[in-house]
Design a protein around this motif. Structure first.
Motif, short mmCIF file in Angstrom:
data_model
loop_
_atom_site.label_atom_id
_atom_site.label_comp_id
_atom_site.label_asym_id
_atom_site.label_seq_id
_atom_site.Cartn_x
_atom_site.Cartn_y
_atom_site.Cartn_z
N VAL A 282 0.83 -1.33 0.09
CA VAL A 282 -0.12 0.01 -0.02
C VAL A 282 0.99 1.15 0.01
CG1 VAL A 282 -1.90 1.25 1.37
CG2 VAL A 282 -1.63 -1.26 1.54
N PRO A 283 1.12 1.82 -1.09
CA PRO A 283 2.32 2.87 -1.32
C PRO A 283 1.85 4.13 -0.27
CG PRO A 283 1.89 1.79 -3.46
CD PRO A 283 0.69 1.24 -2.42
N GLY A 284 0.59 4.28 -0.16
CA GLY A 284 0.07 5.60 0.77
C GLY A 284 0.05 5.16 2.29
N TYR A 285 0.56 4.11 2.64
CA TYR A 285 0.42 3.56 3.75
C TYR A 285 1.14 4.57 5.08
CZ TYR A 285 -0.16 0.13 7.77
OH TYR A 285 -0.37 -0.58 8.82
N ALA A 286 0.83 5.40 5.46
CA ALA A 286 1.30 6.42 6.35
C ALA A 286 2.18 5.97 7.53
CB ALA A 286 0.42 7.48 6.81
N PRO A 287 1.66 5.04 8.49
CA PRO A 287 2.42 4.64 9.59
C PRO A 287 3.83 3.92 8.88
CG PRO A 287 0.26 4.06 9.95
CD PRO A 287 0.32 4.64 8.20
N ALA A 288 3.82 3.20 7.84
CA ALA A 288 4.88 2.53 7.30
C ALA A 288 5.78 3.53 6.70
CB ALA A 288 4.59 1.54 6.22
N ALA A 289 5.32 4.60 6.13
CA ALA A 289 6.28 5.54 5.48
C ALA A 289 6.78 6.42 6.61
CB ALA A 289 5.56 6.60 4.73
N GLY A 290 6.12 6.62 7.94
CA GLY A 290 6.73 7.44 8.88
C GLY A 290 7.78 6.53 9.60
N HIS A 291 7.55 5.49 9.75
CA HIS A 291 8.48 4.68 10.70
C HIS A 291 9.59 4.26 9.68
CE1 HIS A 291 5.58 4.06 13.50
NE2 HIS A 291 6.18 3.21 14.06
N LEU A 292 9.53 4.12 8.31
CA LEU A 292 10.69 4.06 7.47
C LEU A 292 11.39 5.20 7.54
CD1 LEU A 292 11.96 2.18 5.21
CD2 LEU A 292 10.57 3.33 3.42
N ALA A 293 10.82 6.21 7.36
CA ALA A 293 11.65 7.70 7.48
C ALA A 293 12.59 7.53 8.89
CB ALA A 293 10.78 8.72 7.80
N GLU A 294 12.00 7.12 9.96
CA GLU A 294 12.88 6.90 11.15
C GLU A 294 14.17 6.26 11.01
OE1 GLU A 294 10.84 6.19 15.03
OE2 GLU A 294 8.92 6.42 13.84
N THR A 295 14.04 4.87 10.27
CA THR A 295 15.15 4.00 9.89
C THR A 295 15.99 4.84 9.12
OG1 THR A 295 14.07 3.13 8.32
CG2 THR A 295 13.53 1.96 10.20
N GLU A 296 15.48 5.58 8.04
CA GLU A 296 16.57 6.18 7.36
C GLU A 296 17.39 7.33 8.37
OE1 GLU A 296 16.88 5.03 4.76
OE2 GLU A 296 15.33 4.44 3.49
N LEU A 297 16.72 7.96 9.26
CA LEU A 297 17.33 8.91 9.88
C LEU A 297 18.48 8.21 10.70
CD1 LEU A 297 14.69 11.25 11.50
CD2 LEU A 297 16.75 11.93 9.89
N LEU A 298 18.23 6.94 11.29
CA LEU A 298 19.04 6.14 11.91
C LEU A 298 20.42 5.85 11.07
CD1 LEU A 298 16.62 3.84 14.05
CD2 LEU A 298 18.09 5.81 14.89
N ARG A 299 20.04 5.60 9.97
CA ARG A 299 20.94 5.19 8.84
C ARG A 299 21.80 6.59 8.41
NH1 ARG A 299 19.38 3.53 4.53
NH2 ARG A 299 20.79 2.11 3.77
N GLY A 300 21.35 7.70 8.90
CA GLY A 300 22.05 8.81 8.39
C GLY A 300 21.30 9.39 7.15
#
Length: 357
Positions: free
Chosen positions: A226-244
């Protein structure tokens, strides 16, 4: 067993983009039908109650998928209206229990579930909702018993998925992984939403375990579904921040601030912008998130005190407010997670006090 998403069992479902469009159309269509039939004389009629309950469930689903607090609020208003019109209708009471649980009003949800059971509501459905409430309150053993009891008349996917999420929350990762795999193998539907939610919860489990790569993999799987799935996108962004990867995090979060009214995404965007040195823009998003959290904590304290506490302890930069919110959250639920948040807030306030002295 690795936590990374695999394609060993990847059921074919409807396009997630099309499914969201269909969800919007279903909500609009049901709302129109209710506006035509839900007069004062017919609002308590079984057909109208059934249509209203169906609309409530769809609104709660869209509220979760797209991160729209307004949908939860609309569902709550409709549920209150249904119960006023049909106070002894089990379907109406069960629908209101779901809306109350969605906003973490667990004591009221339990009251509605008891009334729904006495009014003849479907017993497995009542047990399943009771399990959700007990799980949220940290009563995992009681929740397992209810999930298994409800499972006698529910699909294998529903039962296995619920057990997988519960074991994940308990930290029983090996057992949760087995159950997540089993649930996927038993999925027989065509809607992408249940699988996207399952993959998202699997990602949350690995996120809590500190395996950022595995978490990222499952969040990506949920977004592919589901490309528009907000919780998944938001948490994915958190992992990207952790990866720099601040640029990728910003790219994920910016669209969410336009489609969702949940301040979590504005808060994370502020953090990502601070990290990338865009301080002025970051402050604007921080202020927007702060105002929205204040509003939501006033209206729905049970649901947003913990999120607000996390905000003030991080990008919000106010340890006193963070402790205030953490205490408020602890008053609502005495779970291990609420206790950990409170302890974190106390430590933050102590550090702030030492820095100021």
């Amino acid at each position: 067993m690795t936590g990374a998403a695999s394609q060993v069992c990847d059921p074919v479902t409807t396009s997630g983009t099309i499914a969201v469009m269909n969800l919007d159309a279903q909500i609009d269509g049901l709302a129109v039908r209710l506006s035509r039939t839900g007069t004062a004389e017919t609002r308590g009629a079984p057909l109208v109650v059934a249509q209203g309950a169906a609309l409530i469930d769809l609104l709660n689903l869209r509220g979760h998928v797209l991160g729209r607090v307004a949908d939860y609020e609309r569902a709550t208003e409709l549920a209150d209206s249904l119960v006023r019109a049909a106070p002894e209708d089990g379907t109406a009471l069960l629908a209101r229990a779901r809306t109350r649980a969605a906003l973490h009003r667990f004591a009221e949800a339990v009251t509605d579930l008891g009334a729904a059971a006495r009014s003849g509501a479907d017993a497995p459905a009542v047990d399943a909702e009771r399990a959700v409430v007990l799980q949220a309150l940290g009563c995992h053993s009681d929740a397992v018993a209810l999930i298994r009891a409800a499972g006698e008349r529910q699909s294998e996917f529903t039962t296995l998925g619920a057990l997988a999420v519960l074991q994940a929350e308990r930290g029983e990762v090996t057992e949760a992984e087995r159950l997540f795999d089993e649930a996927r193998r038993h999925y027989q539907g065509t809607s992408p939403f249940p699988l996207a939610q399952l993959d998202f919860r699997r990602g949350v489990m690995w996120h809590r375990e500190g395996d950022v790569d595995a978490a990222r993999s499952w969040y990506q799987a949920a977004r592919r579904r589901v490309p528009g799935y907000a919780p998944a996108a938001g948490h994915l962004a958190e992992t990207e921040l952790l990866r720099g990867e601040t640029h990728d995090a910003v790219a994920l979060l910016r669209p969410l601030t336009r489609t969702s009214d949940d301040p979590e995404y504005a808060a994370h965007l502020a953090a990502a912008l601070y990290r990338s040195g865009r301080v002025h823009e970051a402050k604007q998003w921080r202020e927007r998130a702060a105002a929205r959290y204040d509003e939501l904590v006033r209206r729905h304290p049970e649901a947003y005190a913990d999120h607000a506490a996390d905000f003030w302890l991080t990008v919000g930069g106010d340890a006193d407010r963070g402790l205030e919110m953490a205490l408020q959250n602890l008053a609502f639920r005495q779970t291990a997670r609420a206790q950990a948040l409170f302890q974190r807030a106390v430590l933050a306030q102590n550090r702030a006090a030492r820095a100021a002295s």
